[in-house]
Design a protein around this motif. Structure first.
Motif, PDB file in Angstrom:
ATOM      1  N   ASP A   7     -12.644   9.884  -2.365  1.00  0.00           N
ATOM      2  CA  ASP A   7     -11.464   9.017  -2.368  1.00  0.00           C
ATOM      3  C   ASP A   7     -11.869   7.567  -2.599  1.00  0.00           C
ATOM      4  O   ASP A   7     -12.948   7.131  -2.202  1.00  0.00           O
ATOM      5  CB  ASP A   7     -10.731   9.114  -1.031  1.00  0.00           C
ATOM      6  CG  ASP A   7     -10.079  10.465  -0.816  1.00  0.00           C
ATOM      7  OD1 ASP A   7      -9.655  11.077  -1.825  1.00  0.00           O
ATOM      8  OD2 ASP A   7      -9.985  10.907   0.334  1.00  0.00           O
ATOM      9  N   TYR A  59     -10.651   3.435  -2.097  1.00  0.00           N
ATOM     10  CA  TYR A  59      -9.872   2.622  -1.168  1.00  0.00           C
ATOM     11  C   TYR A  59      -9.807   1.193  -1.660  1.00  0.00           C
ATOM     12  O   TYR A  59     -10.664   0.729  -2.399  1.00  0.00           O
ATOM     13  CB  TYR A  59     -10.515   2.650   0.227  1.00  0.00           C
ATOM     14  CG  TYR A  59     -10.452   4.001   0.880  1.00  0.00           C
ATOM     15  CD1 TYR A  59      -9.414   4.319   1.741  1.00  0.00           C
ATOM     16  CD2 TYR A  59     -11.414   4.965   0.625  1.00  0.00           C
ATOM     17  CE1 TYR A  59      -9.342   5.573   2.340  1.00  0.00           C
ATOM     18  CE2 TYR A  59     -11.356   6.213   1.215  1.00  0.00           C
ATOM     19  CZ  TYR A  59     -10.316   6.500   2.067  1.00  0.00           C
ATOM     20  OH  TYR A  59     -10.251   7.742   2.645  1.00  0.00           O
ATOM     21  N   LYS A  82      -5.877   3.706   1.213  1.00  0.00           N
ATOM     22  CA  LYS A  82      -6.320   4.672   0.215  1.00  0.00           C
ATOM     23  C   LYS A  82      -5.635   4.320  -1.111  1.00  0.00           C
ATOM     24  O   LYS A  82      -4.434   4.017  -1.143  1.00  0.00           O
ATOM     25  CB  LYS A  82      -5.953   6.090   0.641  1.00  0.00           C
ATOM     26  CG  LYS A  82      -6.521   7.163  -0.273  1.00  0.00           C
ATOM     27  CD  LYS A  82      -6.067   8.543   0.157  1.00  0.00           C
ATOM     28  CE  LYS A  82      -7.011   9.070   1.213  1.00  0.00           C
ATOM     29  NZ  LYS A  82      -6.747  10.504   1.505  1.00  0.00           N
ATOM     30  N   LYS A  83      -6.389   4.317  -2.196  1.00  0.00           N
ATOM     31  CA  LYS A  83      -5.864   3.930  -3.508  1.00  0.00           C
ATOM     32  C   LYS A  83      -4.603   4.723  -3.855  1.00  0.00           C
ATOM     33  O   LYS A  83      -3.616   4.154  -4.324  1.00  0.00           O
ATOM     34  CB  LYS A  83      -6.929   4.136  -4.584  1.00  0.00           C
ATOM     35  CG  LYS A  83      -6.488   3.729  -5.965  1.00  0.00           C
ATOM     36  CD  LYS A  83      -7.588   3.925  -6.995  1.00  0.00           C
ATOM     37  CE  LYS A  83      -7.086   3.535  -8.374  1.00  0.00           C
ATOM     38  NZ  LYS A  83      -8.112   3.723  -9.405  1.00  0.00           N
ATOM     39  N   GLU A  84      -4.622   6.010  -3.606  1.00  0.00           N
ATOM     40  CA  GLU A  84      -3.470   6.865  -3.905  1.00  0.00           C
ATOM     41  C   GLU A  84      -2.229   6.433  -3.114  1.00  0.00           C
ATOM     42  O   GLU A  84      -1.125   6.370  -3.654  1.00  0.00           O
ATOM     43  CB  GLU A  84      -3.836   8.313  -3.566  1.00  0.00           C
ATOM     44  CG  GLU A  84      -2.723   9.309  -3.759  1.00  0.00           C
ATOM     45  CD  GLU A  84      -3.178  10.718  -3.362  1.00  0.00           C
ATOM     46  OE1 GLU A  84      -2.314  11.461  -2.878  1.00  0.00           O
ATOM     47  OE2 GLU A  84      -4.357  11.052  -3.539  1.00  0.00           O
ATOM     48  N   ASP A  85      -2.402   6.120  -1.833  1.00  0.00           N
ATOM     49  CA  ASP A  85      -1.270   5.676  -1.009  1.00  0.00           C
ATOM     50  C   ASP A  85      -0.750   4.327  -1.466  1.00  0.00           C
ATOM     51  O   ASP A  85       0.456   4.079  -1.498  1.00  0.00           O
ATOM     52  CB  ASP A  85      -1.676   5.597   0.463  1.00  0.00           C
ATOM     53  CG  ASP A  85      -1.998   6.951   1.047  1.00  0.00           C
ATOM     54  OD1 ASP A  85      -1.518   7.974   0.498  1.00  0.00           O
ATOM     55  OD2 ASP A  85      -2.732   7.002   2.053  1.00  0.00           O
ATOM     56  N   GLU A  97      -0.947   2.950  -4.515  1.00  0.00           N
ATOM     57  CA  GLU A  97      -0.280   3.021  -5.813  1.00  0.00           C
ATOM     58  C   GLU A  97       1.002   3.843  -5.771  1.00  0.00           C
ATOM     59  O   GLU A  97       1.983   3.502  -6.443  1.00  0.00           O
ATOM     60  CB  GLU A  97      -1.246   3.583  -6.857  1.00  0.00           C
ATOM     61  CG  GLU A  97      -2.407   2.642  -7.145  1.00  0.00           C
ATOM     62  CD  GLU A  97      -3.448   3.230  -8.065  1.00  0.00           C
ATOM     63  OE1 GLU A  97      -3.406   4.443  -8.363  1.00  0.00           O
ATOM     64  OE2 GLU A  97      -4.337   2.459  -8.491  1.00  0.00           O
ATOM     65  N   ASN A  98       1.023   4.926  -4.990  1.00  0.00           N
ATOM     66  CA  ASN A  98       2.171   5.841  -5.014  1.00  0.00           C
ATOM     67  C   ASN A  98       3.217   5.560  -3.949  1.00  0.00           C
ATOM     68  O   ASN A  98       4.347   6.038  -4.069  1.00  0.00           O
ATOM     69  CB  ASN A  98       1.685   7.288  -4.884  1.00  0.00           C
ATOM     70  CG  ASN A  98       0.811   7.702  -6.043  1.00  0.00           C
ATOM     71  OD1 ASN A  98       0.982   7.237  -7.166  1.00  0.00           O
ATOM     72  ND2 ASN A  98      -0.146   8.559  -5.777  1.00  0.00           N
ATOM     73  N   SER A  99       2.844   4.817  -2.921  1.00  0.00           N
ATOM     74  CA  SER A  99       3.796   4.562  -1.838  1.00  0.00           C
ATOM     75  C   SER A  99       4.083   3.078  -1.639  1.00  0.00           C
ATOM     76  O   SER A  99       5.235   2.648  -1.667  1.00  0.00           O
ATOM     77  CB  SER A  99       3.276   5.151  -0.517  1.00  0.00           C
ATOM     78  OG  SER A  99       3.186   6.542  -0.607  1.00  0.00           O
TER      79      SER A  99
END
Length: 67
Positions: free
Chosen positions: A2, A4, A31-34, A36-38
């Motif tokens: 992951d 960050y 977290k990069k995913e959180d 960008e997506n949230s």
């Protein structure tokens, strides 16, 4: 693995009598995913809601500096 983001900011203020400076460094790890997506979509919704009269409210950078 992951990925960050680490966001850090610093500030300085004085005690009540303006004698001693007080420094602070604070941060948040996302977290990069959180992020960008949230977080980005939520922040863009907030910006669009507050500054709906502007042509590109999502271009605004939220940061405040008090003197």
């Amino acid at each position: 693995m992951d990925e960050y983001y680490l966001f850090l900011d610093e500030s300085v203020t004085h005690n009540g009598a303006f004698l001693d400076q007080v420094f602070c460094v604070a941060g948040v790890v996302l977290k990069k995913e959180d992020y960008e997506n949230s977080l980005i979509p939520l922040m863009n919704d907030l910006k669009n809601s507050i500054w709906s009269d502007l042509p590109n409210p999502t271009d605004l950078v939220l940061h405040e500096k008090k003197k």
